[in-house]
Structure formats: structure tokens, C-alpha cells
Design a protein around this motif. Structure first.
Motif, mmCIF file in Angstrom:
data_model
loop_
_atom_site.group_PDB
_atom_site.id
_atom_site.type_symbol
_atom_site.label_atom_id
_atom_site.label_comp_id
_atom_site.label_asym_id
_atom_site.label_seq_id
_atom_site.Cartn_x
_atom_site.Cartn_y
_atom_site.Cartn_z
ATOM 1 N N TYR A 15 24.449 5.707 2.371
ATOM 2 C CA TYR A 15 24.438 6.937 1.583
ATOM 3 C C TYR A 15 25.754 7.067 0.838
ATOM 4 O O TYR A 15 26.770 6.477 1.228
ATOM 5 C CB TYR A 15 24.205 8.173 2.466
ATOM 6 N N TRP A 22 31.530 17.094 -0.614
ATOM 7 C CA TRP A 22 32.041 16.751 0.716
ATOM 8 C C TRP A 22 32.363 18.018 1.501
ATOM 9 O O TRP A 22 32.780 19.031 0.958
ATOM 10 C CB TRP A 22 33.304 15.909 0.605
ATOM 11 N N ALA A 27 25.683 15.524 4.022
ATOM 12 C CA ALA A 27 25.471 14.156 4.510
ATOM 13 C C ALA A 27 24.974 14.174 5.950
ATOM 14 O O ALA A 27 24.061 13.423 6.306
ATOM 15 C CB ALA A 27 26.749 13.341 4.391
ATOM 16 N N CYS A 51 30.853 1.887 7.846
ATOM 17 C CA CYS A 51 31.816 2.535 6.958
ATOM 18 C C CYS A 51 33.167 1.838 7.098
ATOM 19 O O CYS A 51 33.442 1.179 8.095
ATOM 20 C CB CYS A 51 31.946 4.030 7.254
ATOM 21 N N ASN A 55 37.388 5.694 6.580
ATOM 22 C CA ASN A 55 36.434 6.714 6.131
ATOM 23 C C ASN A 55 36.007 7.587 7.315
ATOM 24 O O ASN A 55 34.924 7.454 7.873
ATOM 25 C CB ASN A 55 35.218 6.048 5.481
ATOM 26 N N ARG A 57 35.238 10.729 7.413
ATOM 27 C CA ARG A 57 34.115 11.642 7.164
ATOM 28 C C ARG A 57 32.784 10.961 7.471
ATOM 29 O O ARG A 57 31.923 11.527 8.138
ATOM 30 C CB ARG A 57 34.130 12.143 5.725
ATOM 31 N N SER A 58 32.603 9.721 6.984
ATOM 32 C CA SER A 58 31.350 9.008 7.270
ATOM 33 C C SER A 58 31.248 8.675 8.753
ATOM 34 O O SER A 58 30.166 8.731 9.331
ATOM 35 C CB SER A 58 31.252 7.727 6.441
#
Length: 91
Positions: A15, A22, A27, A51, A55, A57-58
Motif C-alpha cells: 500500500y 498520514w 492505512a 517495509c 518506516n 508508520r508502516s
């Protein structure tokens, strides 16, 4: 959601989200829906997501949706960065 190949029962999660979106939980919600679809409609036994090492956040999106860190791989470009591989097994 992509199957590799269909007979293995494994899917690859991917994705992208525009930076303006964000932090709104989009997500996390979308991945949750994709994982439900993968299990209920596609019958996938395993889903893998990846990821980059930085990263966070992912990484958080995948952890919140029940994926577990399976392994960490060095990037092939020799940059010293890593790729984190997460998996979710459906029983």
C-alpha cells in the motif's frame, strides 16, 4: 493484495498513502479490510508485508493489524538499510 502463486495460499500486502493523509488511521483501517478479504474471500493462509527499516508508520500499521516481524533483510542496494518482513498466518 497479490497471490504468489495462487496454489501456495500466500499473499503479499502492499500500500501507499499520500503524506497529507498520514496519521489519520486510513492505512490501518484499509489494511485491516484487506486482511479480512484475504482470509474470507481469497482463502489465503499467509499474508506477508514489508517495509524499509526506518518506516515506523508502516511497521505500526502492520503490527496493529496482527502481523508479526518475521525477519530483517539487508537491502540489495548496499545502502546499509534493511527491509523488515512481517507475516500473518490465518488458521
Amino acid at each position: 493484495m497479490e497471490r504468489f502463486p495462487c496454489r501456495t495460499g500466500t499473499g503479499m500486502l502492499g500500500y501507499m498513502l499520500h503524506p497529507d493523509c498520514w496519521g489519520a488511521g486510513l492505512a490501518t483501517e484499509a489494511v485491516g479490510l484487506l486482511l479480512s478479504y484475504a482470509r474470507q474471500e481469497l482463502g489465503l493462509a499467509k499474508v506477508e508485508g514489508r517495509c524499509r527499516g526506518d518506516n515506523l508508520r508502516s511497521e505500526g500499521v502492520m503490527l496493529k493489524n496482527g502481523l508479526a516481524l518475521e525477519r530483517i533483510l539487508p537491502m540489495a542496494d548496499g545502502s546499509g538499510d534493511v527491509m523488515k518482513v512481517f507475516t500473518l498466518l490465518h488458521n
